[in-house]
Design a protein around this motif. Structure first.
Motif, mmCIF file in Angstrom:
data_model
loop_
_atom_site.group_PDB
_atom_site.id
_atom_site.type_symbol
_atom_site.label_atom_id
_atom_site.label_comp_id
_atom_site.label_asym_id
_atom_site.label_seq_id
_atom_site.Cartn_x
_atom_site.Cartn_y
_atom_site.Cartn_z
ATOM 1 N N UNK A 1 -1.317 -0.766 -2.075
ATOM 2 C CA UNK A 1 -0.988 -1.358 -0.762
ATOM 3 C C UNK A 1 -2.256 -1.615 0.046
ATOM 4 N N UNK A 2 -3.196 -0.656 -0.004
ATOM 5 C CA UNK A 2 -4.467 -0.808 0.715
ATOM 6 C C UNK A 2 -5.277 -1.970 0.128
ATOM 7 N N UNK A 3 -5.297 -2.045 -1.205
ATOM 8 C CA UNK A 3 -6.083 -3.086 -1.875
ATOM 9 C C UNK A 3 -5.540 -4.473 -1.569
ATOM 10 N N UNK B 1 -2.197 6.145 -6.651
ATOM 11 C CA UNK B 1 -2.371 4.715 -6.956
ATOM 12 C C UNK B 1 -1.450 3.798 -6.160
ATOM 13 N N UNK B 2 -0.224 4.255 -5.907
ATOM 14 C CA UNK B 2 0.744 3.393 -5.217
ATOM 15 C C UNK B 2 0.277 3.043 -3.817
ATOM 16 N N UNK B 3 -0.172 4.038 -3.078
ATOM 17 C CA UNK B 3 -0.676 3.779 -1.723
ATOM 18 C C UNK B 3 -1.978 2.976 -1.771
ATOM 19 N N UNK C 1 -7.457 6.088 -3.838
ATOM 20 C CA UNK C 1 -6.462 6.338 -4.892
ATOM 21 C C UNK C 1 -6.550 7.769 -5.392
ATOM 22 N N UNK C 2 -7.753 8.297 -5.461
ATOM 23 C CA UNK C 2 -7.943 9.678 -5.927
ATOM 24 C C UNK C 2 -7.350 10.692 -4.956
ATOM 25 N N UNK C 3 -7.356 10.326 -3.677
ATOM 26 C CA UNK C 3 -6.851 11.244 -2.646
ATOM 27 C C UNK C 3 -5.350 11.057 -2.419
#
Length: 418
Positions: free
Chosen positions: A355-357, A350-352, A345-347
Motif C-alpha cells: 500500500x505504501x509503495x 508486506x501487505x502494508x 515491510x520488515x517492520x
C-alpha cells in the motif's frame, strides 16, 4: 597468443580506470587547468602507445610503472618542443603557468597530493554544483557520458552540453592547482563529497557495463575519501560519515553477487563473507563523525549501513526505518523512498508495504517494479511475475535482466508445484 590478447583486453581498461585520472591530475599540476586538454592528450597517447606496444611485445612485468615512464618521457618531449614555439607560448611558460619539467615526478605522494588538489580545483564555483560534479566524475574518475547520465538520472545529450560548458569555464578561469587556500577548500568540500558519494554508488550498484558491482570504483572512492580524512582541512564529521558509509557497504560486497555475477538479496547473503575488518573501520569513522553537532545525509546513511551489518534482532529494522524517515525529511528521492519501503515491510509486513509503495507509483522505475515483485512474491505470484517482467523491460543491465528472469522462473516453478 590468444590468451595474451585476452589478458591485454582485460588489463588495459582496468589500468585506464585506475591510472588515467592519477596521471591527468599530476600532469594538470604542471600544465595548469587552462591547459587541461594537453594533460589529457598526453595521458591518452600513453595508453594508446601501451595498446600498440604490448600487443606486439607482450605485457611488461610492471605495467603501471611502464605507463608512468612513457608519460614522463612524453611530457619531457612536450617541454622540448615548447622551446621552439612562438614567443607567446614562451612568455606563458615563464609566468609559471606551466611548471618546468625538472620538477616532474610520478611518485605516490606527488600523485596523492595532485589528486587532492585536482578534486578541489575541478569543483570550481565558476561552474554550477552539478556541472562541477559532472566534470569531476569525468576527469578524476574516468566516467563516460553514459555513466554520468545514469548517476544524475539525465539524458546523455544534457550531460554532454553541461560538460562542454564546464570545460570552457574552467579553461577561461586562471585558477591554479597550487593556489588552494583554506577558504577554497572549505567552500568546495561539499561538492567533493557528493562526487565521491556518486563514484562509490556507481561501483556499489552499477547501471553500466553489465556489471552489478564494480569493486574498482568502490576502492577508488574509499581511497580518495581517505585522502580527505588524512588532510586536517578536510577531516570533517561529514567526511568521516561518508567514509564510514563506504566501509560498511564495502564489507558486504563479496556477499552481494554469486559466481555468475547475479544479485543475492540481503536475506540470502552468506554473512561469513562479510568483511569484519571493514565493519570495524566503519565503526571507527562513524564514531569520529559524531565529533560535533552536525548530522548530514551521510551520517544517516552510514547509520543505516551500520544496522545492515549487525545481527538480526527485534529492533534492527525499526532503527533502520527511523533513520530512513529522517533521511526522507532531509533529502527525499525515489531511490531513498523505495529503500524505505523495504525497511517498512520488515517492520509492518508486506501487505502494508505494498500500500505504501503504490502511493509512490513511479511506474518508469525498474526498482519500483522489482520491489513490488519482491513484496508480492509470497502473496500473489501472478502479480509478482508481472512486476518482475515490467522491471526487465525497464532495465538496461544485462546482469539485472538475468537475475530477474531467474526469479520469475523460480516463481513459475513454485506456482506449478502447488
Amino acid at each position: 597468443m590468444e590468451e595474451e590478447a585476452n589478458s591485454l583486453q582485460e588489463l588495459l581498461p582496468h589500468l585506464f580506470r585506475q591510472e588515467y585520472a592519477k596521471m591527468t591530475a599530476v600532469l594538470c599540476r604542471h600544465f595548469g587547468l587552462k591547459h587541461i586538454e594537453i594533460a589529457e592528450d598526453i595521458a591518452s597517447e600513453t595508453f594508446l602507445k601501451a595498446s600498440e606496444n604490448w600487443a606486439i611485445n607482450g605485457i611488461p612485468k610492471k605495467p603501471a610503472a611502464w605507463l608512468y615512464t612513457v608519460a614522463r618521457n612524453k611530457t619531457k618531449d612536450y617541454f622540448k618542443h615548447l622551446s621552439i614555439f612562438e614567443s607567446q607560448i614562451k612568455n606563458e611558460l615563464s609566468t609559471g603557468k606551466i611548471q618546468e619539467e625538472q620538477q616532474f615526478e610520478f611518485d605516490n605522494q606527488h600523485i596523492a597530493d595532485s589528486q587532492l588538489a585536482m578534486i578541489f580545483a575541478v569543483c570550481n564555483p565558476a561552474n554550477s554544483a552539478e556541472a562541477q560534479i559532472c566534470l569531476a566524475l569525468q576527469i578524476l574518475c574516468g566516467f563516460s557520458v553514459e555513466e554520468i547520465a545514469n548517476a544524475f538520472l539525465a539524458k546523455p545529450e544534457t550531460i554532454k552540453k553541461r560538460l562542454l560548458r564546464a570545460r570552457t569555464n574552467l579553461r577561461n578561469d586562471s585558477f591554479q592547482l597550487n593556489s588552494l587556500t583554506e577558504t577554497d577548500i572549505k567552500s568546495r568540500v561539499e561538492t567533493v563529497l557528493k562526487t565521491l558519494y556518486l563514484l562509490f554508488n556507481e561501483g556499489y550498484f552499477s547501471k553500466t557495463n553489465n556489471q552489478l558491482i564494480r569493486k574498482e570504483l568502490c576502492s577508488e572512492a574509499v581511497r580518495l575519501t581517505l585522502m580527505l580524512i588524512e588532510n586536517p582541512l578536510t577531516n570533517t564529521p561529514k567526511s568521516n560519515a561518508l567514509l564510514a558509509l563506504m566501509c560498511f557497504q564495502s564489507s558486504r560486497l563479496d556477499a552481494r553477487i554469486n559466481n555468475k555475477g547475479e544479485a543475492i538479496v540481503y536475506e540470502q547473503q552468506d554473512k561469513k563473507l562479510w568483511d569484519k575488518s571493514l565493519m570495524e573501520r566503519g565503526n571507527y569513522y562513524l564514531v569520529n563523525a559524531f565529533d560535533g553537532n552536525e548530522i548530514s545525509k551521510y551520517h544517516l546513511e552510514a547509520g543505516i549501513a551500520y544496522w545492515h551489518t549487525t545481527p538480526d534482532d527485534e529492533s534492527k529494522w525499526q532503527h533502520i526505518l527511523q533513520l530512513y524517515d529522517q533521511l526522507m525529511l532531509m533529502e527525499s528521492s525515489p531511490v531513498i523512498a523505495l529503500n524505505r519501503i523495504f525497511a517498512f515491510a520488515k517492520v509492518y509486513g508486506n501487505e502494508k508495504a505494498i500500500s505504501e509503495a503504490e502511493k509512490l507509483n513511479p511506474n518508469e522505475s525498474n526498482y519500483y517494479h522489482q520491489l513490488l515483485g519482491y513484496l508480492y512474491a509470497d502473496q500473489d505470484i501472478e502479480k509478482a511475475i508481472s512486476h518482475y517482467g515490467q522491471a526487465i523491460k525497464l532495465t538496461k543491465s544485462k546482469t539485472e535482466k538475468q537475475t530477474l528472469t531467474k526469479e520469475i522462473e523460480r516463481l513459475y516453478n513454485k506456482k506449478t508445484s502447488h
